[in-house]
Write a protein that holds these residues in place. Sequence first.
Motif, short mmCIF file in Angstrom:
data_model
loop_
_atom_site.label_atom_id
_atom_site.label_comp_id
_atom_site.label_asym_id
_atom_site.label_seq_id
_atom_site.Cartn_x
_atom_site.Cartn_y
_atom_site.Cartn_z
N UNK A 1 -32.73 -20.46 30.81
CA UNK A 1 -32.49 -19.44 29.43
C UNK A 1 -32.02 -18.06 30.33
N UNK A 2 -30.62 -18.10 30.14
CA UNK A 2 -29.98 -16.84 30.64
C UNK A 2 -29.94 -15.64 29.55
N UNK A 3 -30.61 -14.43 30.23
CA UNK A 3 -30.62 -13.10 29.37
C UNK A 3 -29.25 -12.58 29.25
N UNK A 4 -28.72 -12.35 28.14
CA UNK A 4 -27.77 -11.32 28.13
C UNK A 4 -27.98 -10.37 27.12
N UNK A 5 -26.88 -9.56 26.98
CA UNK A 5 -27.19 -8.53 26.01
C UNK A 5 -25.96 -8.30 25.05
N UNK B 1 -29.82 -11.24 23.79
CA UNK B 1 -29.68 -12.74 23.35
C UNK B 1 -29.69 -13.76 24.19
N UNK B 2 -30.39 -14.61 24.26
CA UNK B 2 -30.58 -15.64 25.29
C UNK B 2 -29.66 -16.79 24.88
N UNK B 3 -29.30 -17.34 25.91
CA UNK B 3 -28.28 -18.75 26.17
C UNK B 3 -28.88 -19.55 26.94
N UNK B 4 -29.40 -20.79 26.55
CA UNK B 4 -29.70 -22.06 27.24
C UNK B 4 -28.59 -22.63 27.95
N UNK C 1 -20.42 -13.00 26.80
CA UNK C 1 -18.88 -13.54 27.31
C UNK C 1 -19.30 -13.85 28.73
N UNK C 2 -19.80 -12.90 29.54
CA UNK C 2 -20.20 -13.21 30.92
C UNK C 2 -21.16 -14.24 31.19
N UNK C 3 -22.17 -14.34 30.24
CA UNK C 3 -23.27 -15.20 30.37
C UNK C 3 -22.76 -16.88 30.05
N UNK C 4 -21.91 -17.12 29.11
CA UNK C 4 -21.25 -18.18 28.69
C UNK C 4 -20.37 -18.66 29.77
N UNK C 5 -19.50 -17.69 30.36
CA UNK C 5 -18.60 -18.13 31.19
C UNK C 5 -19.42 -18.45 32.65
N UNK D 1 -23.60 -24.42 27.41
CA UNK D 1 -24.32 -23.35 27.03
C UNK D 1 -24.52 -23.41 25.63
N UNK D 2 -25.77 -23.07 25.16
CA UNK D 2 -26.14 -23.19 23.67
C UNK D 2 -27.32 -21.89 23.59
N UNK D 3 -26.83 -21.47 22.06
CA UNK D 3 -27.50 -20.20 21.71
C UNK D 3 -29.02 -20.52 21.43
N UNK D 4 -29.77 -19.88 22.19
CA UNK D 4 -31.14 -20.12 21.90
C UNK D 4 -31.81 -19.23 20.77
N UNK D 5 -32.61 -19.83 19.95
CA UNK D 5 -33.34 -19.39 18.69
C UNK D 5 -32.38 -18.22 18.15
N UNK D 6 -31.17 -18.72 17.55
CA UNK D 6 -30.65 -17.36 16.98
C UNK D 6 -31.16 -16.76 15.78
N UNK D 7 -32.09 -17.39 15.14
CA UNK D 7 -32.52 -16.44 13.94
C UNK D 7 -33.62 -15.59 14.48
N UNK D 8 -34.06 -15.29 15.85
CA UNK D 8 -34.75 -14.14 16.33
C UNK D 8 -33.73 -13.07 16.83
N UNK D 9 -32.45 -13.31 16.70
CA UNK D 9 -31.51 -12.29 17.21
C UNK D 9 -31.45 -11.05 16.23
N UNK D 10 -31.57 -10.08 16.63
CA UNK D 10 -31.66 -9.00 15.63
C UNK D 10 -30.64 -7.81 15.90
N UNK D 11 -29.23 -8.36 16.59
CA UNK D 11 -28.36 -7.45 16.74
C UNK D 11 -26.90 -7.97 16.16
#
Length: 285
Positions: free
Chosen positions: A62-66, A72-75, A166-170, A179-189
């Motif tokens: 689970x990669x941590x991006x901003x 915003x976390x990306x599996x 972009x850096x995370x997915x790349x 790459x899969x967006x983790x729990x998108x409904x928890x994102x507040x940005x």
Amino acid sequence: MLELHCHTTYSDGTLTPAELVKKAAQTGVKVLAITDHDTVSGWDEAIATAINYEIEIVPGIELSTVHNDRSLHILGFYPNPDLIRPALQERLAGRKRRAAQMVASLAALGYHIEMPELGAEMAPGRPHIAAALVRAGIVKSSQEAFDRWLGDDKPAYVHYEKFSIQEGVSLLRECGAVPVWAHPCLFRGGVISEVLKELVEAGLMGVEVYHPNQNSREQKMLLELCAEYGLLVTGGSDYHGPNLESREEDRSLNHLHLPIELLTPVKTAAATLYQDLRMKGFQDF
């Protein structure tokens, strides 16, 4: 049954990889993904243990991006270990710097704590700091620590170091990971549909539709977006193990009862990415 989002003591879980595998077997899990934050160090122990329980391990992260100043976390599923491990060193170092800054912020507020000794490949996070506050007798629970100091925008909170979606997915795709967006409904940005468009443009391949914090209405919305963009659908309990303060489960392992068939398209996508890696001279693991 399928679990595609679980954590161990290598990040902010409370079970070792071996303990997690045993727990998964007890709850009927047949396929288990190890998706620690910004580290893949728990894979080997999990794989070795799983042999005795006839459980298939999905190597993940689970990669941590901003994005928009929010985490915003990306599996990422099935990254090549020889490629991902060196690439994660800076991410891991950033986590350690962030933890140190939060400890310093607490000290400036008059609350001095000692962080536990973590292995070189373990990823420190806010739960470790919260646990240290409990051990020091400063708070009664980790939840109190988050409510008073460690939650988003609280006095001791420190943002992740800048690392764009972009850096995370790349990074994940370059290492052969889906790459899969983790729990998108928890994102507040930002608005989910708008952020998803940016992620898809960056190369995102899937969305975690099924998650304990996403209700049926939200799942329906995410499924429609996946259909619109042709994205993979995944899910998992985001299991962190028993709460060591109450000995209760943070989230019940395997309670979503997801079918193993969800994994087949993910494997197919990973095979395609690996074919690209082989053409560049890299081998499977």
